[in-house]
Design an enzyme around this catalytic site. Structure first.
Site, PDB file in Angstrom:
ATOM      1  CG  ASP A 163     -11.589  -7.283  -7.964  1.00  0.00           C
ATOM      2  OD1 ASP A 163     -11.816  -6.824  -6.825  1.00  0.00           O
ATOM      3  OD2 ASP A 163     -11.486  -8.505  -8.205  1.00  0.00           O
ATOM      4  CE  LYS A 199     -23.514   0.797 -21.126  1.00  0.00           C
ATOM      5  NZ  LYS A 199     -22.340   0.954 -22.023  1.00  0.00           N
ATOM      6  CG  ASP A 249     -18.898   1.600 -21.834  1.00  0.00           C
ATOM      7  OD1 ASP A 249     -19.114   2.679 -21.228  1.00  0.00           O
ATOM      8  OD2 ASP A 249     -19.410   1.352 -22.947  1.00  0.00           O
ATOM      9  CE1 TYR A 303     -22.774  -6.404  -6.592  1.00  0.00           C
ATOM     10  CE2 TYR A 303     -22.283  -7.507  -4.524  1.00  0.00           C
ATOM     11  CZ  TYR A 303     -21.882  -7.084  -5.764  1.00  0.00           C
ATOM     12  OH  TYR A 303     -20.604  -7.329  -6.180  1.00  0.00           O
ATOM     13  CG  ASP A 307     -17.595  -6.343  -7.038  1.00  0.00           C
ATOM     14  OD1 ASP A 307     -16.712  -6.469  -6.170  1.00  0.00           O
ATOM     15  OD2 ASP A 307     -18.009  -7.286  -7.739  1.00  0.00           O
TER      16      ASP A 307
HETATM   17  C1  IPM Z   1     -16.168  -7.402  -2.528  1.00  0.00           C
HETATM   18  C2  IPM Z   1     -16.505  -8.841  -2.860  1.00  0.00           C
HETATM   19  C3  IPM Z   1     -17.962  -9.094  -2.544  1.00  0.00           C
HETATM   20  C4  IPM Z   1     -18.796  -8.188  -3.408  1.00  0.00           C
HETATM   21  C5  IPM Z   1     -18.412 -10.553  -2.702  1.00  0.00           C
HETATM   22  C6  IPM Z   1     -17.543 -11.510  -1.911  1.00  0.00           C
HETATM   23  C7  IPM Z   1     -19.859 -10.729  -2.349  1.00  0.00           C
HETATM   24  O1  IPM Z   1     -16.208  -9.124  -4.178  1.00  0.00           O
HETATM   25  O2  IPM Z   1     -16.282  -7.034  -1.347  1.00  0.00           O
HETATM   26  O3  IPM Z   1     -15.778  -6.658  -3.416  1.00  0.00           O
HETATM   27  O4  IPM Z   1     -19.093  -8.523  -4.556  1.00  0.00           O
HETATM   28  O5  IPM Z   1     -19.163  -7.124  -2.930  1.00  0.00           O
HETATM   29 MN    MN Z   2     -15.262  -7.465  -5.263  1.00  0.00          MN
END
Ligand code: IPM
Ligand code: MN
Length: 356
Positions: free
Chosen positions: A250, A190, A222, A142, A246
Site C-alpha cells: 500500500d 524483523k 521499519d 493472517y 500487505d
Molecule cells: C490485500 C487486502 C487484504 C489483505 C484484506 C482485504 C484482507 O488488504 O489484498 O492487500 O490484507 O491481504
Molecule cells: Mn492490503
C-alpha cells in the site's frame, strides 16, 4: 489457445472495474484468436448476502476448474464497524487464498511517466523506479493459530507462524524473479525482534548460496518502509512475509501516483488469481468513477503469468499507457475537472486494442 477463467467481482466497485477488465480480456482474445470461456461467481459480502458464506463451495469449485481467476475486491462498511459480526467478507478472500494455495502474491511497482506529477514524492526520486514486491500470502499472522479472545473478553491474541517449507518456497520464487531481472533481492523481516523473522533470515541465507549471481541484502521492515519512499530506485525484488507485504505494498502505491494503478498476481498450487491491490472503495460503488486500470493491468498479468501470452499482455500495457498519455483517465489521476467515467476509460482501452 483455450482460456478458461473464473470471474469474481466481489463488493463495492468490484463489479464496475471487473466489467472493464473482462471487456479488455474478451477483446484481446478475439484479436489474437483465443477461445475464452468464463463463468461468474459470488465472493465477499455479496456472497454472504446471497449464500451466507463469503467463499461458498460453488465459488471454490469454479476456481478449481478454471485456469485463472479474475478478481475484483472484497469488503463492505456493513461489516467494518461491527467487530462482533460472525462472518466477515475478508474471510472469503483469506479462505480463497488458503484453499487455492495462493502462496505468492506478486505486486509489481512501476512508474508511469505521465503520472509522475501525481505522486506526492519528488519526481527525480521516483522516475525510473521499477521493483517487484513478493508477498507470502498463506502464512504468518493472517493464518496462525491460536487466534481469539480470552474468556473474559479482555485479552486478544493472534499468532505468527512460519515453517521452513513455506519460507523456502517463497524465497526461491523471489530468487527466480531476481535472476530474470536486475539480480538484486531484498529480504525484509524483523529479525531483531521476531522469532519467525529469524527463521526467515536463516532459511534465506541458505538459499542465497544457490544464487551467487544475485546480490542479497537483508533489511528490517521499519527501515524498508522508509527506504521505499526515500530511495525506491534501489530496489529490484523484495520478498517478505504476509503482513509486512500487505503494508509495504500500500505504501509503495504512492510511487505510482495512485492506489488505483497497482495490479497483482497470486500464484497458487491449484490456480492463480489476478486482482488489483486496492480494496472495494465502497464510497465510489455504483458511481462509475473508480479507476479500472489496476484491474485491467491485472488482466495483463493474467495473460503473461497464467497463459504465458506475453504479446497479449504487452498490448494491454501499451493501451493503458496510451490512455494515460491521452489523458483519458478517471478522476483520481486526471487533471482537476477532467476525470472520465470508469466505463469511458474501459471503452477507450478496448478501442485502442482493436485498432493497434
Ligand atoms: C490485500 C487486502 C487484504 C489483505 C484484506 C482485504 C484482507 O488488504 O489484498 O492487500 O490484507 O491481504
Ligand atoms: Mn492490503
Amino acid at each position: 489457445m483455450k482460456l478458461k477463467i473464473a470471474v469474481l467481482s466481489g463488493d463495492g466497485i468490484g463489479p464496475e472495474i471487473v466489467t472493464q477488465a473482462l471487456e479488455v480480456t474478451k477483446t484481446v482474445c478475439k484479436k489474437f484468436g483465443h477461445e475464452l470461456t468464463f463463468k461468474e461467481a459470488f465472493v465477499g459480502a455479496v456472497a454472504i448476502d446471497a449464500l451466507g458464506d463469503p467463499y461458498p463451495p460453488e465459488t471454490h469449485a469454479l476456481c478449481l476448474e478454471s485456469d485463472a481467476v479474475l478478481f475484483g475486491a472484497i469488503g463492505s462498511p456493513k461489516y467494518d464497524n461491527n467487530p462482533s459480526a460472525k462472518v466477515r467478507p475478508e474471510q472469503g478472500l483469506l479462505a480463497m487464498r488458503q484453499k487455492l494455495g495462493l502462496y505468492a502474491n506478486i505486486r509489481p511497482v512501476t512508474v508511469f511517466p505521465s503520472l509522475i506529477h501525481k505522486s506526492p514524492l519528488r519526481s527525480d526520486l521516483i522516475d525510473g523506479a521499477d521493483f517487484m514486491c513478493i508477498r507470502e500470502l498463506t502464512g504468518g499472522i493472517y493464518f496462525g493459530r491460536p487466534q481469539g479472545r480470552s474468556e473474559d473478553g479482555k485479552t486478544a491474541y493472534d499468532t505468527c507462524v512460519y515453517t521452513v517449507e513455506e519460507i523456502e518456497r517463497i524465497v526461491r520464487l523471489a530468487y527466480d524473479y531476481a535472476v530474470k531481472r536486475r539480480k538484486k533481492l531484498t529480504v525484509v523481516d524483523k529479525a531483531n525482534v521476531l522469532c519467525t523473522s529469524r527463521l526467515w533470515r536463516q532459511v534465506a541465507q541458505q538459499i542465497e548460496k544457490e544464487y551467487p549471481e544475485v546480490e542479497t541484502e537483508y533489511m528490517f521492515v521499519d527501515n524498508a518502509a522508509m527506504q521505499i519512499v526515500q530511495w525506491p530506485k534501489r530496489f529490484d525484488v523484495i520478498v517478505t512475509e504476509n503482513m509486512f507485504g500487505d503494508i509495504l505494498t500500500d505504501e509503495a502505491s504512492v510511487i505510482t501516483g495512485s492506489l488505483g494503478m497497482l495490479p497483482s498476481a497470486s500464484i497458487g498450487v491449484r490456480t492463480s488469481v489476478f486482482e488489483p491491490v486496492h480494496g472495494s472503495y465502497p464510497q465510489a460503488a455504483g458511481k462509475n468513477i473508480a479507476n479500472p486500470l489496476a484491474t485491467v493491468l491485472s488482466a495483463a498479468l493474467m495473460f503473461e503469468y497464467a497463459f504465458d501470452l506475453q504479446e497479449e499482455g504487452k498490448l494491454i500495457r501499451d493501451a493503458v499507457d496510451a490512455s494515460l498519455k491521452a489523458g483519458v483517465t478517471t478522476e483520481d489521476i486526471a487533471e482537476a475537472g477532467k476525470g472520465r467515467k470508469t466505463s469511458e476509460v474501459g471503452r477507450w482501452i478496448v478501442d485502442y486494442i482493436k485498432n493497434n
